[in-house]
Design an enzyme around this catalytic site. Structure first.
Site, PDB file in Angstrom:
ATOM      1  CB  ILE A 167      -0.920   0.009   1.232  1.00  0.00           C
ATOM      2  CG1 ILE A 167      -1.800  -1.254   1.264  1.00  0.00           C
ATOM      3  CG2 ILE A 167      -1.779   1.261   1.269  1.00  0.00           C
ATOM      4  CD1 ILE A 167      -2.549  -1.453   2.585  1.00  0.00           C
ATOM      5  CB  SER A 168       1.035   4.303   0.229  1.00  0.00           C
ATOM      6  OG  SER A 168       1.539   5.599   0.089  1.00  0.00           O
ATOM      7  CB  SER A 169       5.830   3.652   1.052  1.00  0.00           C
ATOM      8  OG  SER A 169       7.207   3.372   0.992  1.00  0.00           O
TER       9      SER A 169
END
Length: 441
Positions: A167-169
């Site tokens: 998720i994200s990073s």
């Protein structure tokens, strides 16, 4: 007075001799190299307790001092699959464990989950440095690869079923892991990420505002070249990729979603035009490239009106469907590159024969194929050669024979069929190969 062993009663002498012999045997055994059985026992001693999140230390090369957390279900399968679940900025391995359902899904399906955890102050993964964007170059990807290797050794895991999601990073790291280690990961699922190398910097910064704002736009070829540059000379299969993004993401803006699609379709040698489009849930648009099934080479899900925090409970099951770990969906269709179809027909009053030549005009070999086409109204296949045809009329699929399943780049296969008609003897004019539209000529 001091007694020697021979001065003692017979029973005592026997006990002393047995003790001396045991000590010598133990000393001799300690001098021998460790046997495979002993190594296996040591691995068992290091294995994590079942059904509990456990930190593993000393797992291997770890240049950026990551932490490794492991979840092994009570009912772990023999030769289990591995899912690497990568956290977001400010997160951690334990936060990813508590905030996603992968541990519960592991309980259900028997795979192992690895949760890497950043120790640097930002709690963001390095997806920007030249070291991170090169296979074996150093930084976080090397540490995560060591975690995978440790888990494979310790649990005799299936090296054909190793996956990454984040998720994200963590989504950005998923892109990086699949680029750096295409021979390790079978597939990935990236929630609100950016393309491989989009965040690249050379000044030590972890953040790339141009990429985050969606202003880095490249051609598919340029994006694909960046992935291939991480592991020069690699010619093996590439991991499949599932991409998720919200249209109102204000952290890693929505144009990154389109750039990811460009990148991974180009890496797989499939077209930019979806082979299938649907809406599995309200306000979702799902497109599939290079195949129409649950395990197409590239799958992309756009969430209308959703921001950066798009991950929701239940999405993990959809990830497993794409990975093929929950028993749903058909077997994956092999990725297919550009293709060309040439057709010659010979017709008479009530019938026709069609000779079809399929050419792989891409740069990647096709291993297993399905040629799709729609017969004109009134035509019905009565027999064929070089493939099996089903159904006999309407939208027909010709599936390869065992002897012609592989089509090398630039090579062709010839197939054909005989059909009845009721007046329209025209040849079919459009074809798809494993869901990818072919040119005709």
């Amino acid at each position: 007075m001091t007694h020697t062993p021979h001065d003692r009663p017979r029973g005592q002498r026997r006990s002393v001799l047995v003790a001396l012999l045991g000590a010598l045997v133990a000393l001799f055994a300690a001098m021998l190299p460790t046997t495979p059985a002993a190594a296996a026992a040591n691995a068992d001693a290091e294995a994590a307790p079942r059904a509990a999140l456990t930190e593993i230390t000393g797992f291997g090369t770890n240049p950026s001092n990551l932490q490794m957390y492991l979840y092994v279900p009570e009912s772990v399968t023999a030769n289990p699959a591995i899912v690497v679940a990568v956290h977001y900025c400010t997160g951690s391995g334990p936060a990813m464990y508590n905030g996603t359902e992968y541990a519960q899904l592991a309980d259900k399906y028997g795979f192992i989950v690895v949760y890497p955890s950043v120790t640097r102050s930002s709690k963001c993964f390095d997806v920007a440095s030249p070291q991170a964007l090169t296979r074996g170059g150093g930084s976080d990807p090397v540490g995560i690869k060591s975690m995978v290797d440790w888990t494979v050794r310790t649990y005799d895991a299936d090296t054909d079923r190793i996956f990454a999601t984040g998720i994200s990073s963590g989504a950005m790291m998923t892109n990086v892991l699949l680029g750096d280690y295409p021979d390790v990961f079978a597939a990935g699922a990236a929630f609100a990420g950016v393309p491989f190398a989009c965040f690249a910097t050379t000044n030590g910064s972890e953040w790339n505002s141009d990429c985050a704002n969606g202003t880095i736009i490249r051609t598919p070829q340029a994006w694909g070249d960046l992935v291939r540059g991480a592991y020069p000379g690699y010619t093996g299969p590439r991991p499949r990729m599932q991409l998720w993004h919200g249209t109102t993401d204000d952290v890693l803006r929505y144009p990154n979603f389109g750039e990811e699609i460009k990148q991974w379709t180009q890496v797989h040698g499939v077209g930019q035009t979806p082979a299938a489009t649907d809406s599995p849930q309200s306000n979702w648009t799902r497109t599939r490239y290079g195949g129409t099934g649950d395990r197409a080479p590239v799958e992309a899900i756009s969430l209308q009106g959703t921001g950066h925090n798009l991950y929701a409970w239940g999405m993990g099951e959809r990830v497993l469907t794409f990975f093929g770990l929950n028993g749903s969906g058909p077997a994956p269709q092999p990725p297919t590159g550009p293709c060309k179809v040439t057709v010659t027909t010979n017709a008479w009053s009530t019938g026709l024969t069609a000779s079809v030549t399929v050419t792989n005009t891409g740069t990647t070999a096709v291993n297993g194929w399905k040629l799709g086409f729609t017969l004109p109204a009134g035509q019905t296949v009565t027999n064929g050669w070089g493939a099996t045809y089903s159904p006999a009329s309407g939208a027909v699929t010709a599936t390869n024979a065992t002897y012609n399943a592989a089509i090398a780049p630039g090579a062709s296969v010839s197939i054909g069929y005989q059909a009845n008609h009721t007046g329209n003897s025209a040849a079919t004019s459009s074809y798809t190969l494993n869901g990818t539209a072919c040119t005709t000529g």
